[in-house]
Design a protein around this motif. Sequence first.
Motif, PDB file in Angstrom:
ATOM      1  N   THR A 216       0.866  -1.175   0.000  1.00  0.00           N
ATOM      2  CA  THR A 216       0.000   0.000   0.000  1.00  0.00           C
ATOM      3  C   THR A 216       0.903   1.225   0.000  1.00  0.00           C
ATOM      4  OG1 THR A 216      -1.714  -1.166   1.222  1.00  0.00           O
ATOM      5  CG2 THR A 216      -1.832   1.230   1.214  1.00  0.00           C
ATOM      6  N   HIS A 217       0.949   1.898  -1.151  1.00  0.00           N
ATOM      7  CA  HIS A 217       1.826   3.059  -1.313  1.00  0.00           C
ATOM      8  C   HIS A 217       1.064   4.327  -0.987  1.00  0.00           C
ATOM      9  CE1 HIS A 217       4.684   0.819  -4.303  1.00  0.00           C
ATOM     10  NE2 HIS A 217       4.487   0.156  -3.183  1.00  0.00           N
ATOM     11  N   GLU A 218       1.576   5.057  -0.013  1.00  0.00           N
ATOM     12  CA  GLU A 218       0.967   6.339   0.360  1.00  0.00           C
ATOM     13  C   GLU A 218       1.405   7.417  -0.632  1.00  0.00           C
ATOM     14  OE1 GLU A 218      -1.302   6.751   2.719  1.00  0.00           O
ATOM     15  OE2 GLU A 218      -1.169   4.699   3.467  1.00  0.00           O
ATOM     16  N   ARG A 219       0.899   8.634  -0.444  1.00  0.00           N
ATOM     17  CA  ARG A 219       1.108   9.670  -1.456  1.00  0.00           C
ATOM     18  C   ARG A 219       2.563  10.072  -1.618  1.00  0.00           C
ATOM     19  NH1 ARG A 219      -1.729  15.168   0.784  1.00  0.00           N
ATOM     20  NH2 ARG A 219      -0.226  15.645   2.397  1.00  0.00           N
ATOM     21  N   ASP A 220       3.392  10.006  -0.558  1.00  0.00           N
ATOM     22  CA  ASP A 220       4.803  10.354  -0.732  1.00  0.00           C
ATOM     23  C   ASP A 220       5.511   9.328  -1.624  1.00  0.00           C
ATOM     24  OD1 ASP A 220       4.407   8.466   1.234  1.00  0.00           O
ATOM     25  OD2 ASP A 220       6.136   9.086   2.430  1.00  0.00           O
ATOM     26  N   LYS A 221       5.161   8.060  -1.471  1.00  0.00           N
ATOM     27  CA  LYS A 221       5.741   7.015  -2.319  1.00  0.00           C
ATOM     28  C   LYS A 221       5.229   7.141  -3.753  1.00  0.00           C
ATOM     29  CE  LYS A 221       8.062   3.164  -2.851  1.00  0.00           C
ATOM     30  NZ  LYS A 221       9.500   3.162  -2.842  1.00  0.00           N
ATOM     31  N   LEU A 222       3.929   7.434  -3.901  1.00  0.00           N
ATOM     32  CA  LEU A 222       3.372   7.618  -5.241  1.00  0.00           C
ATOM     33  C   LEU A 222       3.999   8.819  -5.934  1.00  0.00           C
ATOM     34  CD1 LEU A 222      -0.393   6.933  -4.463  1.00  0.00           C
ATOM     35  CD2 LEU A 222       1.194   5.415  -5.629  1.00  0.00           C
ATOM     36  N   ARG A 223       4.347   9.830  -5.146  1.00  0.00           N
ATOM     37  CA  ARG A 223       5.020  11.005  -5.733  1.00  0.00           C
ATOM     38  C   ARG A 223       6.419  10.642  -6.219  1.00  0.00           C
ATOM     39  NH1 ARG A 223       3.987  16.249  -6.611  1.00  0.00           N
ATOM     40  NH2 ARG A 223       5.792  17.579  -6.611  1.00  0.00           N
ATOM     41  N   GLU A 224       7.118   9.773  -5.492  1.00  0.00           N
ATOM     42  CA  GLU A 224       8.441   9.325  -5.939  1.00  0.00           C
ATOM     43  C   GLU A 224       8.341   8.594  -7.273  1.00  0.00           C
ATOM     44  OE1 GLU A 224      10.494   7.026  -2.988  1.00  0.00           O
ATOM     45  OE2 GLU A 224       9.991   8.468  -1.421  1.00  0.00           O
TER      46      GLU A 224
END
Length: 199
Positions: free
Chosen positions: A140-148
Amino acid sequence: MAASLPPSRPRIPGSGLAKGLAVTLRTMTKKTVTEQYPDAQPELPPRTRGVIGLFEENCTVCMLCARECPDWCIYIDSHKETVPAATPGGRDRSRNVLDRFAIDFSLCMYCGICIEVCPFDALFWSPEFEYAETDIRDLTHERDKLREWMWTVPAPPALDPGAEEPKELAAARRTADKLAARQEPAAPEQPAPEQEGRE
């Protein structure tokens, strides 16, 4: 009256075995191609569906992606914030502020519906595929990971030379041309040349 079936050919014993051996002999003579992954990264097509990246600035928390997701693997939380009026006597406005945007890739089936329905281009496909985890909860990727992941999204391919210009660019160009035409000062009128040969 039912149509009569054509007579079936008699099967030659061992014909299936012969066909299978022929396929084996054909492939034995071809050179084998082995991808040396992970030592050499594979050549991926430009539209590979690897992982989804989030461009947070474009997200308006419209929830279309979460509503259209057939797996319900997108989690969005937001709150409303009041924006004071820009001019005196104006009305205060409210806007949605994104608190959480997460995608559970253990549920995602990579259909791309969320990317297609996003009206503000906030979600993009990245060709990155190396994000396996030993714990399923880490998928489960949160928004900081999705931004990366957003920084791994390739640039869109160039249009064909003979392709039609996108409607948005054509409309913007027409508007710019109209504004430029309005701002050009009118050329001073020149007196008409005198006609020769007048008496």
